[in-house]
Design an enzyme around this catalytic site. Structure first.
Site, PDB file in Angstrom:
ATOM      1  N   GLY A  55       0.845  -1.198   0.000  1.00 14.82           N
ATOM      2  CA  GLY A  55       0.000   0.000   0.000  1.00 14.82           C
ATOM      3  C   GLY A  55       0.878   1.245   0.000  1.00 14.82           C
ATOM      4  O   GLY A  55       2.080   1.172   0.243  1.00 14.82           O
ATOM      5  N   ASP A  75       2.437  -3.815  11.268  1.00 18.70           N
ATOM      6  CA  ASP A  75       2.434  -5.163  10.699  1.00 18.70           C
ATOM      7  C   ASP A  75       1.362  -5.972  11.423  1.00 18.70           C
ATOM      8  O   ASP A  75       1.564  -6.401  12.565  1.00 18.70           O
ATOM      9  CB  ASP A  75       3.822  -5.791  10.879  1.00 18.70           C
ATOM     10  CG  ASP A  75       3.876  -7.213  10.332  1.00 18.70           C
ATOM     11  OD1 ASP A  75       2.815  -7.756   9.948  1.00 18.70           O
ATOM     12  OD2 ASP A  75       4.981  -7.783  10.292  1.00 18.70           O
ATOM     13  N   ALA A  98      -6.165  -6.509   4.649  1.00 13.33           N
ATOM     14  CA  ALA A  98      -4.702  -6.658   4.582  1.00 13.33           C
ATOM     15  C   ALA A  98      -4.358  -8.048   4.061  1.00 13.33           C
ATOM     16  O   ALA A  98      -4.910  -9.052   4.514  1.00 13.33           O
ATOM     17  CB  ALA A  98      -4.086  -6.444   5.958  1.00 13.33           C
ATOM     18  N   TYR A 164      -1.609 -19.104  -1.671  1.00 13.18           N
ATOM     19  CA  TYR A 164      -2.357 -17.869  -1.356  1.00 13.18           C
ATOM     20  C   TYR A 164      -3.853 -18.164  -1.279  1.00 13.18           C
ATOM     21  O   TYR A 164      -4.531 -17.768  -0.332  1.00 13.18           O
ATOM     22  CB  TYR A 164      -2.081 -16.822  -2.446  1.00 13.18           C
ATOM     23  CG  TYR A 164      -3.042 -15.649  -2.454  1.00 13.18           C
ATOM     24  CD1 TYR A 164      -2.811 -14.531  -1.657  1.00 13.18           C
ATOM     25  CD2 TYR A 164      -4.177 -15.646  -3.280  1.00 13.18           C
ATOM     26  CE1 TYR A 164      -3.680 -13.451  -1.672  1.00 13.18           C
ATOM     27  CE2 TYR A 164      -5.052 -14.571  -3.297  1.00 13.18           C
ATOM     28  CZ  TYR A 164      -4.799 -13.476  -2.489  1.00 13.18           C
ATOM     29  OH  TYR A 164      -5.668 -12.410  -2.516  1.00 13.18           O
ATOM     30  N   LYS A 168      -6.405 -17.844   1.828  1.00 13.18           N
ATOM     31  CA  LYS A 168      -7.645 -17.055   1.839  1.00 13.18           C
ATOM     32  C   LYS A 168      -8.809 -17.933   2.305  1.00 13.18           C
ATOM     33  O   LYS A 168      -9.650 -17.497   3.080  1.00 13.18           O
ATOM     34  CB  LYS A 168      -7.945 -16.473   0.450  1.00 13.18           C
ATOM     35  CG  LYS A 168      -7.014 -15.401  -0.046  1.00 13.18           C
ATOM     36  CD  LYS A 168      -6.987 -14.134   0.784  1.00 13.18           C
ATOM     37  CE  LYS A 168      -8.240 -13.315   0.717  1.00 13.18           C
ATOM     38  NZ  LYS A 168      -8.081 -12.015   1.462  1.00 13.18           N
ATOM     39  N   ARG A 231     -11.201 -14.393 -16.770  1.00  8.19           N
ATOM     40  CA  ARG A 231     -11.416 -13.766 -15.476  1.00  8.19           C
ATOM     41  C   ARG A 231     -12.726 -12.985 -15.525  1.00  8.19           C
ATOM     42  O   ARG A 231     -13.157 -12.549 -16.586  1.00  8.19           O
ATOM     43  CB  ARG A 231     -10.271 -12.775 -15.149  1.00  8.19           C
ATOM     44  CG  ARG A 231      -8.887 -13.426 -15.030  1.00  8.19           C
ATOM     45  CD  ARG A 231      -8.791 -14.327 -13.806  1.00  8.19           C
ATOM     46  NE  ARG A 231      -7.473 -14.931 -13.641  1.00  8.19           N
ATOM     47  CZ  ARG A 231      -7.137 -16.159 -14.052  1.00  8.19           C
ATOM     48  NH1 ARG A 231      -8.015 -16.916 -14.705  1.00  8.19           N
ATOM     49  NH2 ARG A 231      -5.930 -16.639 -13.823  1.00  8.19           N
ATOM     50  N   ASP A 294      -2.038 -21.376 -12.097  1.00 11.17           N
ATOM     51  CA  ASP A 294      -2.949 -20.381 -12.694  1.00 11.17           C
ATOM     52  C   ASP A 294      -4.345 -20.984 -12.897  1.00 11.17           C
ATOM     53  O   ASP A 294      -4.490 -22.099 -13.391  1.00 11.17           O
ATOM     54  CB  ASP A 294      -2.388 -19.913 -14.044  1.00 11.17           C
ATOM     55  CG  ASP A 294      -2.916 -18.542 -14.437  1.00 11.17           C
ATOM     56  OD1 ASP A 294      -3.380 -17.810 -13.542  1.00 11.17           O
ATOM     57  OD2 ASP A 294      -2.870 -18.209 -15.636  1.00 11.17           O
TER      58      ASP A 294
HETATM   59  N1  LIG Z   1      -7.513  -7.003  -6.308  1.00 11.87           N
HETATM   60  C1  LIG Z   1      -8.221  -8.089  -6.570  1.00 11.87           C
HETATM   61  O1  LIG Z   1      -8.405  -8.451  -7.751  1.00 11.87           O
HETATM   62  C2  LIG Z   1      -8.853  -8.910  -5.472  1.00 11.87           C
HETATM   63  C3  LIG Z   1      -9.710  -9.955  -5.839  1.00 11.87           C
HETATM   64  C4  LIG Z   1     -10.283 -10.731  -4.833  1.00 11.87           C
HETATM   65  C5  LIG Z   1     -10.032 -10.452  -3.503  1.00 11.87           C
HETATM   66  N2  LIG Z   1      -9.183  -9.437  -3.176  1.00 11.87           N
HETATM   67  C6  LIG Z   1      -8.938  -9.202  -1.736  1.00 11.87           C
HETATM   68  O2  LIG Z   1      -9.166  -7.832  -1.447  1.00 11.87           O
HETATM   69  C7  LIG Z   1      -8.262  -7.404  -0.423  1.00 11.87           C
HETATM   70  C8  LIG Z   1      -7.491  -6.189  -0.889  1.00 11.87           C
HETATM   71  O3  LIG Z   1      -6.741  -6.518  -2.057  1.00 11.87           O
HETATM   72  P1  LIG Z   1      -5.997  -5.416  -2.934  1.00 11.87           P
HETATM   73  O4  LIG Z   1      -6.074  -5.843  -4.333  1.00 11.87           O
HETATM   74  O5  LIG Z   1      -6.453  -4.072  -2.548  1.00 11.87           O
HETATM   75  O6  LIG Z   1      -4.510  -5.655  -2.477  1.00 11.87           O
HETATM   76  P2  LIG Z   1      -3.360  -4.600  -2.076  1.00 11.87           P
HETATM   77  O7  LIG Z   1      -2.071  -5.348  -2.082  1.00 11.87           O
HETATM   78  O8  LIG Z   1      -3.466  -3.370  -2.898  1.00 11.87           O
HETATM   79  O9  LIG Z   1      -3.773  -4.234  -0.585  1.00 11.87           O
HETATM   80  C9  LIG Z   1      -3.400  -5.049   0.526  1.00 11.87           C
HETATM   81  C10 LIG Z   1      -2.853  -4.138   1.591  1.00 11.87           C
HETATM   82  O10 LIG Z   1      -2.436  -4.930   2.702  1.00 11.87           O
HETATM   83  C11 LIG Z   1      -1.247  -4.348   3.222  1.00 11.87           C
HETATM   84  N3  LIG Z   1      -0.537  -5.361   3.985  1.00 11.87           N
HETATM   85  C12 LIG Z   1       0.145  -6.460   3.527  1.00 11.87           C
HETATM   86  N4  LIG Z   1       0.710  -7.111   4.546  1.00 11.87           N
HETATM   87  C13 LIG Z   1       0.383  -6.421   5.672  1.00 11.87           C
HETATM   88  C14 LIG Z   1       0.703  -6.594   7.043  1.00 11.87           C
HETATM   89  N5  LIG Z   1       1.469  -7.617   7.475  1.00 11.87           N
HETATM   90  N6  LIG Z   1       0.209  -5.707   7.944  1.00 11.87           N
HETATM   91  C15 LIG Z   1      -0.559  -4.657   7.516  1.00 11.87           C
HETATM   92  N7  LIG Z   1      -0.876  -4.441   6.241  1.00 11.87           N
HETATM   93  C16 LIG Z   1      -0.415  -5.318   5.330  1.00 11.87           C
HETATM   94  C17 LIG Z   1      -0.479  -3.875   1.996  1.00 11.87           C
HETATM   95  O11 LIG Z   1       0.473  -2.880   2.303  1.00 11.87           O
HETATM   96  C18 LIG Z   1      -1.624  -3.347   1.119  1.00 11.87           C
HETATM   97  O12 LIG Z   1      -1.850  -1.973   1.349  1.00 11.87           O
HETATM   98  C19 LIG Z   1      -7.378  -8.602  -0.110  1.00 11.87           C
HETATM   99  O13 LIG Z   1      -7.863  -9.252   1.035  1.00 11.87           O
HETATM  100  C20 LIG Z   1      -7.514  -9.494  -1.344  1.00 11.87           C
HETATM  101  O14 LIG Z   1      -7.321 -10.849  -1.044  1.00 11.87           O
HETATM  102  C21 LIG Z   1      -8.584  -8.664  -4.130  1.00 11.87           C
END
Ligand SMILES: NC(=O)c1ccc[n+]([C@@H]2O[C@H](COP(=O)([O-])OP(=O)(O)OC[C@H]3O[C@@H](n4cnc5c(N)ncnc54)[C@H](O)[C@@H]3O)[C@@H](O)[C@H]2O)c1
Length: 336
Positions: A55, A75, A98, A164, A168, A231, A294
């Site tokens: 982030g 963290d 997160a 991963y 989840k 997708r 994949d």
């Molecule tokens: N983007 C997608 O296509 C998608 C699809 C399905 C589900 N999701 C879920 O949505 C959520 C957000 O995904 P995103 O795409 O915004 O991802 P992202 O990587 O942009 O956001 C995740 C955030 O978690 C933070 N993070 C990682 N490890 C951490 C820790 N130890 N402590 C605190 N913060 C931590 C990162 O800095 C980041 O800001 C996730 O749970 C992901 O599994 C995303």
């Protein structure tokens, strides 16, 4: 790094206005849009907890100018760190986003699984200690693996391919176990592939920012495998509005609800549309080795989220890609 303001329906504003929220991962892609959505809905206080590993502070820079919003760099996987970060505060809602992303699980699977599960367990412990009332747990369509049938509803078997995806699925079970055992209010949202402004374009970048980055640098685009894998691409505004609707609906408690577009596009098709939106339809494309684990096919059935919370995605892939491309081309986007 602001994106356009979200038009939040009044029934959601009525339920969110004046409330408080903790958002883990709130400086990330979806999280930062969610923070903006909560502000547009009139939230009184938002606490973002993020270690900024992927982030960015810039993602929430505009939000942080408002007195309602606070960011703590923490963290969440470290034992006790999240509890310490929130101190004596309590919240109406906790949105748990997160995550350490999928490609990391291909290089360090053990750390990916352990840390992802630890983060959700830490959040659930806060809920058990009464530090928030309702958990909105972020799952992922990756937990399903390749479609055994399509469209995929929430009863689709969980056949996670990657570590991963398995992590989840495990975190979804941890969250629901706290509901069953300790009475925590939990609702799980299960987004399919989400794209849009502010998606991480650095380490572990997703397909769309990766393609935009390669076009910008003049490098050929890499498609993993034959490009026929599909997708269900959902614009982040639809994901955020769906999440706000679900968080505001008592009838959603205890459920897992898909958030997708209900439309399927192959990687090759997406790359073609993206190149058109970028104005470089002839940009060279190379096929490279398929990614291990994949998923071949993903297509969401979102009828449950529609029935329960009125979720209806509105952004077409073509429009969403055009908006995304113009955001990356604008001064708002990072330059790296
Ligand atoms: N983007 C997608 O296509 C998608 C699809 C399905 C589900 N999701 C879920 O949505 C959520 C957000 O995904 P995103 O795409 O915004 O991802 P992202 O990587 O942009 O956001 C995740 C955030 O978690 C933070 N993070 C990682 N490890 C951490 C820790 N130890 N402590 C605190 N913060 C931590 C990162 O800095 C980041 O800001 C996730 O749970 C992901 O599994 C995303």
């Amino acid at each position: 790094m602001s994106a356009r303001p979200l038009d939040v329906p009044s029934w959601i504003r009525d339920r969110v206005a004046g409330r408080t929220a903790l958002v883990t991962g709130g400086a990330g892609f979806i999280g930062s849009h969610l923070v903006d959505g909560l502000l547009a809905a009139g939230i009184a206080r938002v606490h973002v907890a993020d270690d900024l590993s992927l982030g960015r502070r810039e993602n929430v820079a505009a939000a942080l100018e408002r007195p309602e919003v606070r960011l703590t760099v923490v963290d969440c996987a470290e034992d006790g760190a999240l509890a310490e970060a929130i101190g004596g505060e309590r919240y109406d809602l906790c949105f748990n986003l997160a995550v350490i992303p999928l490609p990391h699980s291909l290089v360090d699977p053990a750390a990916n699984v352990n840390r992802n599960v630890a983060m959700t367990t830490a959040v659930c412990e806060l809920g058990r200690a009464g530090r928030f009332d309702r958990l909105v747990q972020f799952s992922s369509s990756e937990v399903y693996g390749t479609a055994q049938r399509a469209p995929m509803d929430e009863t689709h078997p969980l056949r996670a391919h990657t570590p991963y995806a398995a992590a989840k699925a495990a975190t979804d079970l941890v969250a629901s176990s706290y509901a069953t055992t300790f009475g925590l209010e939990v609702v799980t949202v299960r987004p399919f592939n989400t794209y849009g402004e502010r998606q991480n374009d650095a380490a572990y970048a997703g397909l769309i920012p990766a393609v935009i980055g390669r076009v910008r640098s003049g490098a050929p685009i890499e498609i993993h495998g034959d490009g026929l894998q599909t997708r269900d691409m959902t614009h982040v505004d639809d994901t955020v509005l769906g999440t706000l609707a679900i968080a505001s609906t008592d009838a959603a408690l205890g459920l897992t609800l898909n958030l997708g577009s209900g439309r399927e596009a192959s990687v090759t098709e997406m790359v073609g549309l993206l190149l058109e939106a970028l104005g470089v339809p002839e940009h060279p494309v190379e096929h490279v080795e398929a990614r291990p684990g994949d998923v071949r096919r993903l297509l969401a059935d979102t009828s449950l989220a529609e029935r329960v919370a009125g979720y209806r995605p509105t952004v077409s892939l073509r429009d969403g890609l055009a908006r995304t491309v113009s955001w990356y081309a604008s001064a708002a986007a990072p330059t790296r």
